[in-house]
Motif scaffolding. Structure first.
Motif, mmCIF file in Angstrom:
data_model
loop_
_atom_site.group_PDB
_atom_site.id
_atom_site.type_symbol
_atom_site.label_atom_id
_atom_site.label_comp_id
_atom_site.label_asym_id
_atom_site.label_seq_id
_atom_site.Cartn_x
_atom_site.Cartn_y
_atom_site.Cartn_z
ATOM 1 N N ALA A 591 36.229 61.833 40.091
ATOM 2 C CA ALA A 591 36.123 60.799 39.065
ATOM 3 C C ALA A 591 37.317 59.846 39.108
ATOM 4 N N LEU A 592 38.511 60.398 39.262
ATOM 5 C CA LEU A 592 39.705 59.553 39.318
ATOM 6 C C LEU A 592 39.699 58.668 40.558
ATOM 7 N N ALA A 593 39.193 59.209 41.700
ATOM 8 C CA ALA A 593 39.123 58.399 42.912
ATOM 9 C C ALA A 593 38.183 57.222 42.709
ATOM 10 N N PHE A 594 37.037 57.477 42.054
ATOM 11 C CA PHE A 594 36.080 56.410 41.797
ATOM 12 C C PHE A 594 36.670 55.360 40.848
ATOM 13 N N LEU A 595 37.313 55.824 39.758
ATOM 14 C CA LEU A 595 37.923 54.896 38.808
ATOM 15 C C LEU A 595 39.065 54.105 39.454
ATOM 16 N N ALA A 596 39.806 54.758 40.359
ATOM 17 C CA ALA A 596 40.891 54.061 41.056
ATOM 18 C C ALA A 596 40.343 52.968 41.960
ATOM 19 N N THR A 597 39.142 53.217 42.558
ATOM 20 C CA THR A 597 38.526 52.192 43.400
ATOM 21 C C THR A 597 38.205 50.948 42.570
ATOM 22 N N ILE A 598 37.640 51.173 41.354
ATOM 23 C CA ILE A 598 37.345 50.038 40.477
ATOM 24 C C ILE A 598 38.635 49.312 40.082
ATOM 25 N N ARG A 599 39.651 50.098 39.750
ATOM 26 C CA ARG A 599 40.942 49.511 39.351
ATOM 27 C C ARG A 599 41.540 48.687 40.488
ATOM 28 N N LYS A 600 41.445 49.182 41.727
ATOM 29 C CA LYS A 600 41.956 48.430 42.873
ATOM 30 C C LYS A 600 41.195 47.126 43.046
ATOM 31 N N GLY A 601 39.846 47.204 42.856
ATOM 32 C CA GLY A 601 39.060 45.985 42.977
ATOM 33 C C GLY A 601 39.464 44.940 41.961
ATOM 34 N N LEU A 602 39.692 45.377 40.715
ATOM 35 C CA LEU A 602 40.137 44.439 39.689
ATOM 36 C C LEU A 602 41.511 43.868 40.006
ATOM 37 N N LEU A 603 42.386 44.728 40.549
ATOM 38 C CA LEU A 603 43.723 44.245 40.912
ATOM 39 C C LEU A 603 43.662 43.244 42.054
ATOM 40 N N LYS A 604 42.712 43.452 42.966
ATOM 41 C CA LYS A 604 42.557 42.475 44.043
ATOM 42 C C LYS A 604 42.131 41.123 43.480
ATOM 43 N N LEU A 605 41.186 41.171 42.521
ATOM 44 C CA LEU A 605 40.779 39.919 41.893
ATOM 45 C C LEU A 605 41.946 39.275 41.149
ATOM 46 N N ASP A 606 42.743 40.100 40.475
ATOM 47 C CA ASP A 606 43.895 39.580 39.748
ATOM 48 C C ASP A 606 44.919 38.993 40.703
#
Length: 765
Positions: A591-606
């Motif tokens: 679950a944390l790996a999946f949530l981290a993937t989303i967080r990384k994607g948002l950080l890339k957009l940021d």
């Protein structure tokens, strides 16, 4: 220096010697204090008395001289109001001989009635003529013998009258002589029409200035004007007036004080005049005043030093007598005395005390070293740095001799919301906080449990514990104490912690597995929330979903919704994701790996929006210490903020063109592309593309492309085992050295070290 220190310790090793030493120092200090106090007290009293006497004498002389000057001022005022003076200064025609004769006679009467005056001048500023006694009338400025003083008009603008000393001009009969003169301006109908000058006879004016003939102490007297210029001086060994003026300025409101001049200590007393602003000064050599006090001080100091010498001799004598029997003992203990300084043989008890102290210090160091070594051994086993069965069992018996064969448990302590906590705590304070947490937990377990602690870095601490009774089945009691520990840490340190406990094990070779269990348990903070104690037995028995949730399409859809500016769609997708995770409760790692993937994607957009960089590994570590609700809240905030931003830019033609350039760069990271190819993908000119990109993204096309390549390279370094040369080609670099240089410039670390720290420098799971 060491020999001298040990020699002094040996001399003071007996009680008698120490008593004599203390008494000697006490007597020396008392005598010294009495001598210095007496000297400075007598000095202060003598200065006060002497200055009071001179102050009174100066006051009498000042009053006498000031009386003369006040009489002169009264006469000058009467002269200014005289009708003859008025007509002389206001009539345009030249004064008649009779008028001049009357005015000259009036000036003569002033000089005759005031014997301390030598002459009186009246200067007409309009006609530049003079009427004076005894000089008479002078119709031209150039013919008057003493005319250099008329520039005093500028000084008189600030005050009605002025008394100052001046040098007579070459045209006068007394060239170069110092002349003290009173000046006053004559104002008629608001305009200065003339000046009055009255020249004093200094010998009469200062006739009361004489030295004290009663006291045998020589002194000098001075009168200085407000600028420090010498008006009058009397006495031998005269001092420069500037030194006197500086001393007066240093004294401030105090009317007396001492100062040093040309090797002599002098006492200065002065009276300021409220009328002329003069300072009346008397100076007396202090050496004559304090001669007897200095003699007394010197004698008392000699007595104190004699006392000190006698005390030192007595200590040596006591040492020589007392240590005769002990010198034989020193030979017997020659084997013990190995160091250069030797043993303390003042008493037999001191020798025994030294032996016991050395033994206690050695034992303490052994205990401390053993504790640290035991902690290091446990960490090496858990990290897999030790794998040999015989070596592990041998060192276990060596470091844990007091421990029994009873079951062991591993306790892992993790700080909740670690990233936010670390931002508010300095590096040094973090160590102290973690040390305090371990102490609190160990204190609650100390009555019934043995323990050894270790710091796993970042947010984690660990304990290896064993029940002292040697029995298992104490899990409820252990969990209860750990719960108390979470409340105590929160109450005293204002810090939340979660704790995971492994299953009991009886073989040290299973220690690594137990650490895995404890860490797996504490990760269930994701679902259970903060400040919880989680035994591995409960998560093992409860069962959890094994359905995979790593859906790249789901993540891409969410990021696409954010980038398209659809806030509601992004929030709905995150809400469904939260419900799914909350209901299914997949393993926290997945679950944390999946949530981290989303967080990384948002950080890339940021990063695409603001040009800021971020660390991939830190993203996962940040989420690991948060619960599910807080992670979802973090993602929702980021998604809303980014969606709002992209929605505000969606209608911008420039932004769309920049987005096309960014998409082109992402698709061709492995290609040999530059600014020209990127501009051609829009298509617009290179200069316009560079201008638009800088305007929208806050950085140049080249810098943004370089950062994209380095971020992609960082992901490949962590997620794959490709060689550096292969990764360099995969992100568009033909030469490995160029790739390493650019990577190090942006990350401040080489690619190889980056992979080592981020991929392999983790606690084994």
């Amino acid at each position: 220096m060491t020999k001298l220190s040990n020699w002094a310790k040996t001399l003071l090793s007996t009680t008698q010697a120490r008593l004599v030493f203390v008494l000697t120092i006490a007597v020396f200090v008392i005598i010294l204090a009495v001598s210095l106090t007496s000297y400075y007290t007598s000095k202060s009293v003598l200065q006060s008395e002497l200055s009071e006497m001179h102050h009174q004498l100066l006051s009498d002389k000042m009053n006498f001289i000031e009386g003369y000057i006040q009489d002169t001022d009264s006469s000058a005022i009467k002269l200014a109001l005289n009708n003859g003076v008025y007509w002389y200064l206001t009539e345009e025609a030249q004064a008649s001989q009779r008028d001049i004769k009357q005015l000259t006679d009036y000036l003569k009467s002033i000089v005759v009635n005031l014997p301390y005056l030598e002459s009186v001048y009246i200067y007409n500023m309009e006609t530049r003529s003079f009427i004076a006694y005894p000089q008479g009338y002078s119709s031209r400025f150039s013919t008057f013998p003493d005319s250099d003083w008329i520039g005093v008009e500028k000084e008189l603008k600030e005050q009605p009258m002025l008394v100052k000393s001046r040098q007579l001009s070459a045209s006068s009969d007394h060239e170069g002589r110092s002349q003290l003169t009173y000046f006053r301006k004559i104002v008629i109908q608001g305009k200065t029409r003339g000046l009055i000058a009255m020249n004093f006879n200094s010998s009469v004016l200062f006739s009361q200035m004489h030295l004290n003939s009663v006291s045998p102490i020589s002194n000098s007297q001075y009168i200085l004007d407000k600028d420090g210029n010498l008006v009058y001086a009397l006495g031998s060994h005269l001092i420069d007036e500037q030194a006197i003026h500086q001393t007066i300025g240093r004294l401030g409101d105090k009317l007396y004080g001492d100062f040093k001049h040309e090797g002599r200590r002098l006492l200065l007393t002065y009276n300021p005049s409220p009328i002329t602003q003069w300072n009346y000064v008397s100076i007396v050599p202090q050496d004559q005043v304090l001669a007897k006090s200095k003699t007394i001080r010197t004698v008392v100091l000699l007595v104190s030093f004699v006392t000190l010498v006698l005390g030192a001799w007595l200590i040596f004598h006591i040492h020589a007598v007392s240590f005769r029997p002990i010198r034989r003992m020193r030979k017997l203990l020659a084997d013990y005395e190995r160091s250069e300084d030797g043993a303390d043989f003042g008493k037999l008890e001191s020798i025994t005390s030294r032996l016991l102290t050395s033994h206690e210090e050695l034992s303490r160091q052994i205990r401390l070293t053993k504790t640290e070594a035991a902690s290091k051994f446990v960490q090496d086993v858990a990290m897999g740095n030790l794998s040999g069965k015989r070596e592990i069992e041998s060192r276990w018996r060596q470091y844990f001799q007091e421990w029994t064969d009873a079951p062991l448990r591993v306790i892992v302590i993790s700080i909740d919301r670690y990233t936010a906590w670390a931002e508010n705590v300095s590096d040094n304070d973090r160590f102290l906080y973690k040390y305090a947490m371990l102490n609190m937990v160990e204190e609650l377990l100390a009555s019934d449990y043995r323990s050894v602690n270790l710091d796993l870095g970042r947010d984690k601490l660990a304990l290896l514990v064993q029940h002292a009774s040697g029995r298992d089945g104490q899990e409820p009691d252990l969990l209860h104490r750990l719960s108390d520990a979470t409340r105590m840490v929160q109450g005293m340190l204002r810090t939340d912690i979660s704790i995971g406990a492994s299953l009991p094990f009886d073989d040290i070779l299973k220690l690594r597995l137990a650490f895995y269990e404890a860490q797996s348990a504490v990760r269930y903070r994701l679902y259970l929330g903060y400040r919880t104690v989680i035994p591995y037995r409960e998560i093992e028995m409860s069962g959890h979903s094994v359905e995979p949730i790593q859906d790249a399409a789901q993540t891409a859809n969410l990021l696409e919704a954010v980038q398209s500016g659809s806030t509601e769609q992004a929030l709905r997708m995150l809400g469904r994701l939260g419900e799914h995770l909350g209901n299914q409760e997949p393993s926290p790692s997945e679950a944390l790996a999946f949530l981290a993937t989303i967080r990384k994607g948002l950080l890339k957009l940021d990063g695409m929006k603001s040009g800021s960089g971020w660390d991939e590994a830190e993203v996962a570590l940040e989420l690991e210490t948060l619960d599910l609700s807080e992670i979802l809240l973090l993602l929702e905030r980021e998604a809303c903020r980014l969606a709002d931003h992209f929605r505000s830019l969606s209608g911008s033609k420039e932004f769309m063109m920049v987005q096309q350039m960014v998409d082109f760069m992402n698709r061709h990271l492995d290609g040999n592309i530059g600014v020209q190819e990127i501009a051609a993908s829009v298509p617009i000119s290179v200069s316009l593309a560079s201008q638009l990109f800088k305007q929208e993204m806050g950085e140049t096309i080249h810098d943004y492309l370089t950062r994209l390549r380095v971020e992609r390279a960082g992901e490949l370094l962590i997620e794959t085992d490709y060689k550096l040369s292969e990764i360099a080609r995969m992100v568009g670099y033909q030469h490995e050295n160029s790739f390493i240089r650019v990577f190090r410039k942006l990350k401040d670390i080489t690619p190889g070290k980056y992979r080592e720290h981020k991929k392999y420098n983790k606690f084994p799971v």
